[in-house]
Design a protein around this motif. Sequence first.
Motif, short mmCIF file in Angstrom:
data_model
loop_
_atom_site.label_atom_id
_atom_site.label_comp_id
_atom_site.label_asym_id
_atom_site.label_seq_id
_atom_site.Cartn_x
_atom_site.Cartn_y
_atom_site.Cartn_z
N GLN A 5 52.16 26.83 41.97
CA GLN A 5 50.84 26.67 42.54
C GLN A 5 50.29 27.97 43.11
N PHE A 6 51.18 28.80 43.66
CA PHE A 6 50.78 30.07 44.26
C PHE A 6 51.62 31.19 43.66
N PRO A 7 51.31 31.56 42.41
CA PRO A 7 52.13 32.56 41.71
C PRO A 7 51.89 33.97 42.25
N ALA A 8 52.86 34.83 41.99
CA ALA A 8 52.74 36.25 42.29
C ALA A 8 52.57 36.97 40.95
N ASN A 9 51.32 37.23 40.58
CA ASN A 9 51.04 37.83 39.27
C ASN A 9 51.15 39.35 39.34
N VAL A 10 52.38 39.80 39.51
CA VAL A 10 52.64 41.22 39.66
C VAL A 10 52.56 41.91 38.30
N PRO A 11 51.84 43.02 38.18
CA PRO A 11 51.87 43.78 36.92
C PRO A 11 53.31 44.20 36.60
N GLN A 12 53.79 43.78 35.46
CA GLN A 12 55.17 44.09 35.07
C GLN A 12 55.26 45.43 34.34
N THR A 13 54.17 45.85 33.74
CA THR A 13 54.10 47.16 33.12
C THR A 13 52.94 47.93 33.75
#
Length: 597
Positions: free
Chosen positions: A363-371
Amino acid sequence: MGSSVFPSSVSMAALLFALIALLVLPHVVLAKHAGITRHYKFDIKLQKVTRLCQTKSIVTVNGQFPGPRIIARDGDRVVVKVINHVQNNITLHWHGVRQLRTGWADGPAYVTQCPIQTGQTYNYNFTIAGQRGTLFWHAHISWLRSTIYGPLVILPKRGVPYPFTKPYKEVPIIFGEWWNANTEAVISQAMQTGGAPNVSDAYTLNGLPGPLYNCSAKDTFKLKVKPGKTYLLRLINAALNDELFFSIANHTVTVVEADAVYVKPFHTNTVLITPGQTTNVLLKTKPHFPNATFLMAARPYATGIASFDNSTAAGILEYEQASNSSLLNKKKIQLFRPVLPLFNDTSFATNFSTKLRSLATTQFPANVPQTVDKHFFFTVGLGLSPCPQNKTCQGPNGTRLEASINNVSFVQPTTALLQAHFFAQSKGVYTTDFPSNPPFKYNYTGTPPKNMMVNNGTKVVVLPFNTSVELVMQDTSILGAESHPLHLHGFNFFVVGQGFGNYDPKKDPASFNLVDPVERNTVGVPSGGWVAIRFFSDNPGGYDCLQEILRPKRSVWFMHCHLEVHTSWGLKMAWVVLDGKLPKQKLLPPPSDLPKC
């Protein structure tokens, strides 16, 4: 041959209306599920206020200090009509609001707008999209933030619960400073002399210094609570120049949110909060009346070599007694005081900041840039500039104090960067050659270089739309190591790493947290250390199919230290984000009432 039922002009008008209806209809359908429009009127006017037995006229919103609370829900549109009745120019910033589609409403003077001049009106018009929690609003010109600020509370959409215990009551507590002097005169004098400005006379909780200051016992914030209840305290640091420790005697709080983003809950006796940051905590009161009252106290965390206001603001946590309690018990009530860290306790500051983690749930994701598409390495800190001829300066060895990022001390333009670009008048206003790395290498946290002079300029970084960015910010010890709370407008970012000493690009990335790093809009660059953040440049503005024009457009997003003295000295820069290719990735034209310089 048949004839038309309607005249030709009517047919064309009907056709045009039908086309517009087709374009607008999806928005009408969406509006049924969207929020409401909330209107506020902010009159900027002088008001006499007394603190510490000193009465003075201060610039306020609607005569209130602190200013009025703005309450909205995720999805609501907020329209704030600002009317300037004072001699000062004014702008307002809605700190932490991402301003998707509404960059013209962001507010930093001479960046996204010219200031609202005396007698002028401007309507800040923006929609809160995908955000909920505690933010705040404040003046964003010179040092007027010292008295012009207030809470901005964003509730979840209706029917959406908090991911923690529903509180019995919610209470904003906004930290500030009280100055017996006029803060505009304070910074004006400092900029003329090149030396450090004077410091504040007191800290405040909701505008009140509290009983630990002389002539201030009656000006004390009191939080009255009931036993066995859970309270959500919305903590906001609106102070000009001081990071603050905050604690409530004999109570533990649970941190549940930072900068309007939910975090993994953790318990603490003390909260560290820098200027520009917000923190929500749950306070569980004692199950029974404790026959005691408890001080709530805030005092500074200071790491630099400059003098600071080494005092303590205090409020009182007061339990409500049952109506049948005896008068004898009331006379015997004890007062407990909290134990706060020492003013230079960097160890506590580090441990506290590392506990902050995103929920990272479905519900509350951490959309961290992986690249990462673009890497930047910025040094941040203080420096010097030569004293102008025929003047006497109060900096070291007769120089002027300055602050810089990558040795560039930002020169504020006389027209707004966003307006200059939009109207194709950017030549001579700014250049796009802000350095991606320091102009020369040295031991950033060790022995300072012999040349401590900074360069001056109005330079920006240009980013393509939706670029993944990694920015490492390194504190420098040129005039002494110091913590710097950096605020990025227009974006949230993920704090993927931090450490002490000089950042090592070969070793340090291995320890980055790319799973559940905290997401926020203001981060402290550690004293004598570094911090690494990642974000997507996905905020160029918005798009309106009926007003779109063909000229290429961009948005301009300010980044600066939230210690106002450092901002005044030039520790600031701007990111220019290009339009994307899709319609909704383009910037709207400016509103008709946008102030002119």
